[in-house]
Design a protein around this motif. Sequence first.
Motif, PDB file in Angstrom:
ATOM      1  N   LEU A  58       0.831  -1.199   0.000  1.00 37.99           N
ATOM      2  CA  LEU A  58       0.000   0.000   0.000  1.00 37.99           C
ATOM      3  C   LEU A  58       0.869   1.255   0.000  1.00 37.99           C
ATOM      4  O   LEU A  58       1.885   1.320   0.692  1.00 37.99           O
ATOM      5  N   LEU A  59       0.452   2.236  -0.806  1.00 38.10           N
ATOM      6  CA  LEU A  59       1.037   3.577  -0.787  1.00 38.10           C
ATOM      7  C   LEU A  59      -0.063   4.540  -0.355  1.00 38.10           C
ATOM      8  O   LEU A  59      -1.138   4.577  -0.952  1.00 38.10           O
ATOM      9  N   ALA A  60       0.196   5.325   0.684  1.00 30.48           N
ATOM     10  CA  ALA A  60      -0.812   6.238   1.216  1.00 30.48           C
ATOM     11  C   ALA A  60      -0.151   7.552   1.610  1.00 30.48           C
ATOM     12  O   ALA A  60       1.059   7.621   1.838  1.00 30.48           O
ATOM     13  N   TYR A  61      -0.969   8.616   1.681  1.00 30.88           N
ATOM     14  CA  TYR A  61      -0.450   9.880   2.195  1.00 30.88           C
ATOM     15  C   TYR A  61      -1.452  10.484   3.175  1.00 30.88           C
ATOM     16  O   TYR A  61      -2.653  10.231   3.117  1.00 30.88           O
ATOM     17  N   TYR A  62      -0.892  11.292   4.104  1.00 34.63           N
ATOM     18  CA  TYR A  62      -1.658  11.906   5.168  1.00 34.63           C
ATOM     19  C   TYR A  62      -1.366  13.411   5.196  1.00 34.63           C
ATOM     20  O   TYR A  62      -0.343  13.863   4.688  1.00 34.63           O
ATOM     21  N   LYS A  63      -2.265  14.147   5.820  1.00 32.32           N
ATOM     22  CA  LYS A  63      -2.046  15.588   5.939  1.00 32.32           C
ATOM     23  C   LYS A  63      -0.971  15.909   6.967  1.00 32.32           C
ATOM     24  O   LYS A  63      -0.342  16.969   6.904  1.00 32.32           O
ATOM     25  N   ARG A  64      -0.771  15.008   7.907  1.00 31.08           N
ATOM     26  CA  ARG A  64       0.279  15.179   8.903  1.00 31.08           C
ATOM     27  C   ARG A  64       0.812  13.802   9.266  1.00 31.08           C
ATOM     28  O   ARG A  64       0.249  12.794   8.833  1.00 31.08           O
ATOM     29  N   GLN A  65       1.901  13.767   9.993  1.00 28.96           N
ATOM     30  CA  GLN A  65       2.500  12.473  10.323  1.00 28.96           C
ATOM     31  C   GLN A  65       1.496  11.622  11.085  1.00 28.96           C
ATOM     32  O   GLN A  65       0.960  12.047  12.113  1.00 28.96           O
ATOM     33  N   PRO A  66       1.189  10.413  10.580  1.00 31.70           N
ATOM     34  CA  PRO A  66       0.109   9.604  11.171  1.00 31.70           C
ATOM     35  C   PRO A  66       0.432   9.124  12.583  1.00 31.70           C
ATOM     36  O   PRO A  66       1.565   8.769  12.887  1.00 31.70           O
ATOM     37  N   LYS A  67      -0.614   9.144  13.406  1.00 33.08           N
ATOM     38  CA  LYS A  67      -0.519   8.630  14.769  1.00 33.08           C
ATOM     39  C   LYS A  67      -1.747   7.791  15.054  1.00 33.08           C
ATOM     40  O   LYS A  67      -2.840   8.066  14.541  1.00 33.08           O
ATOM     41  N   ASP A  68      -1.565   6.791  15.897  1.00 31.11           N
ATOM     42  CA  ASP A  68      -2.668   5.898  16.284  1.00 31.11           C
ATOM     43  C   ASP A  68      -3.320   5.291  15.041  1.00 31.11           C
ATOM     44  O   ASP A  68      -2.642   4.716  14.208  1.00 31.11           O
ATOM     45  N   ASN A  69      -4.634   5.463  14.905  1.00 25.58           N
ATOM     46  CA  ASN A  69      -5.371   4.873  13.783  1.00 25.58           C
ATOM     47  C   ASN A  69      -5.849   5.950  12.805  1.00 25.58           C
ATOM     48  O   ASN A  69      -6.975   5.890  12.309  1.00 25.58           O
ATOM     49  N   MET A  70      -5.018   6.923  12.538  1.00 24.26           N
ATOM     50  CA  MET A  70      -5.395   8.004  11.632  1.00 24.26           C
ATOM     51  C   MET A  70      -5.632   7.457  10.224  1.00 24.26           C
ATOM     52  O   MET A  70      -4.861   6.643   9.714  1.00 24.26           O
ATOM     53  N   LEU A  71      -6.723   7.905   9.604  1.00 24.57           N
ATOM     54  CA  LEU A  71      -7.051   7.467   8.253  1.00 24.57           C
ATOM     55  C   LEU A  71      -6.302   8.292   7.225  1.00 24.57           C
ATOM     56  O   LEU A  71      -6.180   9.515   7.362  1.00 24.57           O
ATOM     57  N   PRO A  72      -5.790   7.659   6.177  1.00 29.80           N
ATOM     58  CA  PRO A  72      -5.060   8.405   5.134  1.00 29.80           C
ATOM     59  C   PRO A  72      -6.009   9.212   4.251  1.00 29.80           C
ATOM     60  O   PRO A  72      -7.197   8.903   4.139  1.00 29.80           O
ATOM     61  N   SER A  73      -5.479  10.239   3.604  1.00 28.99           N
ATOM     62  CA  SER A  73      -6.261  11.040   2.660  1.00 28.99           C
ATOM     63  C   SER A  73      -6.527  10.259   1.383  1.00 28.99           C
ATOM     64  O   SER A  73      -7.590  10.394   0.769  1.00 28.99           O
ATOM     65  N   LYS A  74      -5.559   9.430   0.975  1.00 24.68           N
ATOM     66  CA  LYS A  74      -5.744   8.627  -0.231  1.00 24.68           C
ATOM     67  C   LYS A  74      -4.779   7.452  -0.184  1.00 24.68           C
ATOM     68  O   LYS A  74      -3.683   7.554   0.380  1.00 24.68           O
ATOM     69  N   THR A  75      -5.183   6.343  -0.800  1.00 22.44           N
ATOM     70  CA  THR A  75      -4.353   5.140  -0.830  1.00 22.44           C
ATOM     71  C   THR A  75      -4.316   4.576  -2.241  1.00 22.44           C
ATOM     72  O   THR A  75      -5.213   4.827  -3.058  1.00 22.44           O
ATOM     73  N   LEU A  76      -3.290   3.799  -2.503  1.00 20.10           N
ATOM     74  CA  LEU A  76      -3.160   3.081  -3.766  1.00 20.10           C
ATOM     75  C   LEU A  76      -2.587   1.699  -3.459  1.00 20.10           C
ATOM     76  O   LEU A  76      -1.500   1.597  -2.861  1.00 20.10           O
ATOM     77  N   VAL A  77      -3.307   0.661  -3.850  1.00 23.82           N
ATOM     78  CA  VAL A  77      -2.841  -0.709  -3.623  1.00 23.82           C
ATOM     79  C   VAL A  77      -1.716  -1.013  -4.606  1.00 23.82           C
ATOM     80  O   VAL A  77      -1.859  -0.802  -5.819  1.00 23.82           O
ATOM     81  N   ILE A  78      -0.581  -1.474  -4.099  1.00 20.70           N
ATOM     82  CA  ILE A  78       0.577  -1.800  -4.922  1.00 20.70           C
ATOM     83  C   ILE A  78       0.557  -3.280  -5.265  1.00 20.70           C
ATOM     84  O   ILE A  78       0.564  -4.138  -4.377  1.00 20.70           O
ATOM     85  N   ASP A  79       0.497  -3.585  -6.567  1.00 22.58           N
ATOM     86  CA  ASP A  79       0.584  -4.974  -7.018  1.00 22.58           C
ATOM     87  C   ASP A  79       1.479  -5.025  -8.259  1.00 22.58           C
ATOM     88  O   ASP A  79       2.122  -4.036  -8.629  1.00 22.58           O
ATOM     89  N   GLY A  80       1.501  -6.187  -8.892  1.00 21.93           N
ATOM     90  CA  GLY A  80       2.388  -6.358 -10.043  1.00 21.93           C
ATOM     91  C   GLY A  80       2.013  -5.539 -11.254  1.00 21.93           C
ATOM     92  O   GLY A  80       2.799  -5.416 -12.201  1.00 21.93           O
ATOM     93  N   ASN A  81       0.808  -4.947 -11.267  1.00 23.14           N
ATOM     94  CA  ASN A  81       0.374  -4.133 -12.403  1.00 23.14           C
ATOM     95  C   ASN A  81       0.755  -2.659 -12.253  1.00 23.14           C
ATOM     96  O   ASN A  81       0.494  -1.863 -13.145  1.00 23.14           O
ATOM     97  N   CYS A  82       1.339  -2.290 -11.138  1.00 21.91           N
ATOM     98  CA  CYS A  82       1.679  -0.888 -10.880  1.00 21.91           C
ATOM     99  C   CYS A  82       2.969  -0.492 -11.603  1.00 21.91           C
ATOM    100  O   CYS A  82       3.842  -1.324 -11.869  1.00 21.91           O
ATOM    101  N   ARG A  83       3.057   0.756 -11.934  1.00 20.43           N
ATOM    102  CA  ARG A  83       4.230   1.310 -12.598  1.00 20.43           C
ATOM    103  C   ARG A  83       4.585   2.647 -11.955  1.00 20.43           C
ATOM    104  O   ARG A  83       3.716   3.354 -11.440  1.00 20.43           O
ATOM    105  N   VAL A  84       5.880   2.975 -12.024  1.00 22.55           N
ATOM    106  CA  VAL A  84       6.362   4.271 -11.553  1.00 22.55           C
ATOM    107  C   VAL A  84       6.839   5.057 -12.763  1.00 22.55           C
ATOM    108  O   VAL A  84       7.764   4.632 -13.459  1.00 22.55           O
ATOM    109  N   GLU A  85       6.194   6.174 -13.013  1.00 23.69           N
ATOM    110  CA  GLU A  85       6.504   6.973 -14.201  1.00 23.69           C
ATOM    111  C   GLU A  85       7.255   8.235 -13.808  1.00 23.69           C
ATOM    112  O   GLU A  85       6.824   8.991 -12.935  1.00 23.69           O
ATOM    113  N   ASP A  86       8.387   8.439 -14.447  1.00 22.68           N
ATOM    114  CA  ASP A  86       9.185   9.644 -14.215  1.00 22.68           C
ATOM    115  C   ASP A  86       8.654  10.794 -15.074  1.00 22.68           C
ATOM    116  O   ASP A  86       8.571  10.679 -16.290  1.00 22.68           O
TER     117      ASP A  86
END
Length: 730
Positions: free
Chosen positions: A34-62
Amino acid sequence: MSKVVHQGWLVRFGRRKIGRSFIRLRYFVLESRLLAYYKRQPKDNMLPSKTLVIDGNCRVEDRGLKTHHGHMVYVLCVYNKKDKHHQITMGAYTIQDAMTWKEKIELVIDQQQDSLTAKHRKAFASCDFDMDNVGNMSFSDHESPPEDEEVNQPTLLRRTTIGNGLVSRMVIGPPDSLHDWTKEHDFGLSNQNDASQVYSRKHWRLVRCQNGLRIFEELLEVDYLRRSYTRAMKAVGVVDAKCEAIFGLVMSMDGTRFEWDCSFHYGSLVEEVDGHTAILYHRLQLDWLPMLVWPRDLCYVRYWRRNDDGSYVVLFQSREHPNCGPQPGFVRAHIESGGFKISPLKSRNGRPRTQVQHLMQIDLKGWGINYFPSFQQHCLLQMLNSVAGLREYFAQTDDINAVPRIPVMLNMTTDSVSLKKDHKPQEGDSLTTSLDQARADNRTSVMLDEESDEDDDYQIPEANSDDVSAKAETDAKQTVPEEELEDQIDLSSFSGNLRRDDDDKSRNCWRVPDGKLFKVRSKNFPNDKSKITAGKFLMELVAVDWLKDSKRMDHVARRQGCAAQVASEKGLFCFVVNLQIPGSTHYSMVFYFVTRHLRPGSLLQRFVDGDDDFRNSRFKLIPSVSKGSWIVRQSVGSTPCLLGKAVDSTYIRGAKYLEIDVDIGSSAVANGVLGLVCGVVTTLVVDMAFLVQANTSDELPEQLIGAIRLSHIELSSAVVPDLGNNSSTE
């Protein structure tokens, strides 16, 4: 909870629905799936603003370097190739950070792909069937990997030379018309009959050693050369620094370039073609008979890439552009070929070493100039000596291993650059005005909004951004975002007796300098003592008073009609700094910084409402003498100073303001420096930035409250204020 592979602060890069780009500071966390980002450094059970499931179909584009309000970030896009609209676009201010994240994400993708491959092999091996019937056998779609799964080539599309085009460009390498001189050893593979490569094959001979550099000149295997043809020259040297740090400086077109490139006057961005290609405007500072020879400028395309061996290539070649026509008073020079090659070497005594090659083949143009070969050679050597400037820059810098900042560049507007047929040069007709205006725009632009929820779940893929209609783009340029409109403060209501003037040549005035002139503590300061350039100010400087009296002037913010009182009437909060200068006549330089509100729980709010001990331990001044004699520069210095510990400071908390009275005369050392400065104050240009010192990771990075530049102040221009009978003390 899954294991955290990598985490840290990055910027989220995206586009609004109306087509305008935006960036937000977010905390990214990469886990095993999983790749996720938060508005501030996560603590406890803070929910992320958005997530992306990482699997074999994912690509990183420059996507290279992208510009936003003059700020440049290195952008990566992580997406699933089955659904490219589901993606996260992230950016880093340093190439090293971007490379680290790219490698970590690719590692997770590889692990997921290996796991998927092993799973299918295991399922295939467990099948018990008759080999005679294998021809009649078929597998359902959900039991077999997709055709484009690329199980046998898991890294074909991801592991590419950055800027070399399998992902971010449609063609391999730089634009077709741009000559890549770094590949001259491959000449035997090129088209020998191509007329454009008549002079491509270069042999070099050493002509001199200068400033620790080897200077080479091009040798040509031809019988005749036209007079207008200029030989290429290159300088080769070794710099004790990392490739990334050198690359950051080479790409910069801001004030840091003056510290190592003696041929640089200023430069700006004309057009951003893509993440690796841009059109630049560049003025040269050449000192060969300046009274007789007109100055030179350039308009050229710059392309860069990072090779698999960790080296960087930056290529230059002149290019015409409709928004960058000839400038009055300048001769447009022409770069045939040029650029830098920055290659890593083995470290020595624990210090990184890098070989830097700088090649230039330039025609300086101009009538009759070809009859003076000394002019051409002098100017070429002056440009090539920038390699020695790079070496000395890092030799005199303690923070050799600090990660460099991606440079900031200013946009060149069409009106200020294009030379029209009916245009007549007027006094002061120059790009200086437009550049100053661009700097002002950049200071007031909203770049990072840590609390904004806007567009958290909406992003337009960069590849589809061109689909936005021209009308939408026009409307976007004319529309002020709601959060920017709310933050704007009407400056017309504030006034002080010292005038504001943004002209660099003006005297007895003040202006707001660029925050990037000051360095503040970074997020990682507790670990590596690194510093970064300051960004946007927390408050806005609205007025300055220059006062004098026979007594020391305390609590000046209670004067009727002053900027602090005006701000209070408007419901704004004012931060007042009163620098008290003792003498036979007492002077006070008073700065008024204003904001709409103090964010609850912020370091600034805790400083305003804290006790005097806390304030004395945190209130910091960063001084700098931009113009003045050497002895004054050395005496004042540029080292940050905790004013509360260096001199006596009095804090006065009003309902809508905080005033800090700084008694400079309370320190013998400060008084001595002040005596030296006052004698030559009319010749000085002084910058001052104020901030609250950040010590803990939650408070970092530091942010400036505000800054001011005072130019050639006249003591006689100070006025006597009406403070009342009890407002002054001995």
